[in-house]
Design a protein around this motif. Sequence first.
Motif, mmCIF file in Angstrom:
data_model
loop_
_atom_site.group_PDB
_atom_site.id
_atom_site.type_symbol
_atom_site.label_atom_id
_atom_site.label_comp_id
_atom_site.label_asym_id
_atom_site.label_seq_id
_atom_site.Cartn_x
_atom_site.Cartn_y
_atom_site.Cartn_z
ATOM 1 N N ILE A 91 37.307 37.437 37.018
ATOM 2 C CA ILE A 91 36.878 38.515 36.209
ATOM 3 C C ILE A 91 36.025 39.403 36.736
ATOM 4 C CG2 ILE A 91 36.021 39.149 34.032
ATOM 5 C CD1 ILE A 91 37.571 37.032 32.677
ATOM 6 N N ALA A 92 34.649 38.575 37.442
ATOM 7 C CA ALA A 92 33.511 39.056 37.754
ATOM 8 C C ALA A 92 33.957 39.956 39.014
ATOM 9 C CB ALA A 92 32.603 38.059 38.407
ATOM 10 N N GLY A 93 34.991 39.640 39.747
ATOM 11 C CA GLY A 93 35.432 40.406 41.133
ATOM 12 C C GLY A 93 36.060 41.314 40.804
ATOM 13 N N GLY A 94 36.358 41.587 39.661
ATOM 14 C CA GLY A 94 37.340 42.616 39.272
ATOM 15 C C GLY A 94 38.889 42.413 39.564
ATOM 16 N N LEU A 95 39.705 42.626 38.419
ATOM 17 C CA LEU A 95 41.143 42.257 38.492
ATOM 18 C C LEU A 95 41.962 43.585 39.121
ATOM 19 C CD1 LEU A 95 41.403 40.251 35.246
ATOM 20 C CD2 LEU A 95 41.183 39.500 37.434
ATOM 21 N N GLN A 96 42.499 43.467 40.181
ATOM 22 C CA GLN A 96 43.378 44.513 40.870
ATOM 23 C C GLN A 96 44.815 44.055 41.022
ATOM 24 O OE1 GLN A 96 41.277 46.081 43.990
ATOM 25 N NE2 GLN A 96 39.516 46.751 42.950
ATOM 26 N N GLY A 97 45.751 44.664 40.767
ATOM 27 C CA GLY A 97 47.134 44.529 40.943
ATOM 28 C C GLY A 97 47.694 43.306 40.484
ATOM 29 N N LEU A 98 47.953 42.135 41.117
ATOM 30 C CA LEU A 98 48.506 41.024 40.058
ATOM 31 C C LEU A 98 47.118 40.076 40.088
ATOM 32 C CD1 LEU A 98 51.906 40.368 42.191
ATOM 33 C CD2 LEU A 98 51.646 41.367 39.826
ATOM 34 N N GLY A 99 46.158 40.471 40.079
ATOM 35 C CA GLY A 99 44.915 39.585 39.826
ATOM 36 C C GLY A 99 44.854 39.040 38.751
ATOM 37 N N VAL B 169 47.362 37.855 37.222
ATOM 38 C CA VAL B 169 48.181 36.545 37.012
ATOM 39 C C VAL B 169 47.483 35.299 37.174
ATOM 40 C CG1 VAL B 169 50.206 35.508 37.857
ATOM 41 C CG2 VAL B 169 50.250 38.010 37.432
ATOM 42 N N PRO B 170 46.704 35.390 38.306
ATOM 43 C CA PRO B 170 45.935 33.786 38.451
ATOM 44 C C PRO B 170 45.235 33.417 37.271
ATOM 45 C CG PRO B 170 45.907 35.087 40.348
ATOM 46 C CD PRO B 170 46.570 35.864 39.416
ATOM 47 N N LEU B 171 44.365 34.694 36.936
ATOM 48 C CA LEU B 171 43.560 34.443 35.631
ATOM 49 C C LEU B 171 44.306 33.928 34.492
ATOM 50 C CD1 LEU B 171 40.976 34.818 33.897
ATOM 51 C CD2 LEU B 171 41.934 37.197 33.513
ATOM 52 N N ILE B 172 45.533 34.348 34.130
ATOM 53 C CA ILE B 172 45.956 33.882 33.119
ATOM 54 C C ILE B 172 46.557 32.401 33.257
ATOM 55 C CG2 ILE B 172 48.592 33.777 31.802
ATOM 56 C CD1 ILE B 172 48.279 37.053 32.280
ATOM 57 N N PHE B 173 47.023 31.956 34.551
ATOM 58 C CA PHE B 173 47.404 30.560 34.521
ATOM 59 C C PHE B 173 46.154 29.693 34.751
ATOM 60 C CE2 PHE B 173 51.357 32.558 36.055
ATOM 61 C CZ PHE B 173 52.301 31.673 35.439
ATOM 62 N N PHE C 89 57.509 27.456 37.788
ATOM 63 C CA PHE C 89 58.385 28.449 37.861
ATOM 64 C C PHE C 89 58.121 29.734 38.269
ATOM 65 C CE2 PHE C 89 60.593 31.734 35.511
ATOM 66 C CZ PHE C 89 62.037 31.483 35.924
ATOM 67 N N PHE C 90 56.906 30.226 37.930
ATOM 68 C CA PHE C 90 56.298 31.403 38.453
ATOM 69 C C PHE C 90 56.099 31.283 39.927
ATOM 70 C CE2 PHE C 90 52.582 33.773 39.889
ATOM 71 C CZ PHE C 90 53.137 35.264 39.673
#
Length: 247
Positions: A47-55, A57-61, A107-108
């Motif tokens: 979050i601190a680095g800024g979420l771009q593109g598929l960023g 997705v790792p946050l959710i998991f 699975f992802f």
Amino acid sequence: MTEPKPILRQTPRAAASNFAKSPWLTALCVCLALSAGLNFLGGAQDIAGGLQGLGFVPLIFNLMYALGALYLFAKLNVLRGGISREKYHKAGTAAFCFFIVLSATVFFLILFYYSNYSLISAMTEEQIQESGLTADDIEHMWALLPYLIFSVSANVLKTAAVFLFFRCIRRLEGMCGGKNEGTGLFSACSIVAILAAGAELCLLMINVQLQQSFVYSLLSALSNLPGVVLYAGTAVLTRQVYTGLKA
């Protein structure tokens, strides 16, 4: 010289009680809490680095893993204060939720890597240039493939170990009432869990080697170490139940 005392066969309820009293359960709870904290920290960094593109997705998991690990930690930690069928049932539910989280992650990863490498292998040179990739990028991605396959395989092993652990907890729930349905499940869980711990240890050593500085190597080792102890503890716990019932 005194002879070693023979290991006495335990009653099902005694085995369930010893499971809850084992110091390895304490170690397992500590590692679950550490893993949850590290994944929350990883999410905060994303979050601190800024979420771009598929960023995102790792946050959710990361958050899913952290919540699942905390839930399992809370229910297993309650067992340390005394056992009951209800407590084991809730711990089994938490273990199943953790299994669902790991299954979704695996699975992802399989779907993501398969789709990306299938796309790359089908691309022509013109399409590669149009996508902004270079030959070095493609070569690096193919060189990384064995590591990714091993990483996914390790995650599959960990998911299988958690599923078997969930089944073991359900079996322990019945053992609180004196019911004994056999020991094969505990033996299988211990075997799969020690394989998962070994795979996690291999990933730890590989990740340390891939880092470019001592500080990053140390941080990488610390992030993987709780997982090694987590699955090693699972193996020892279930092996102890197996040994106690088979003595």
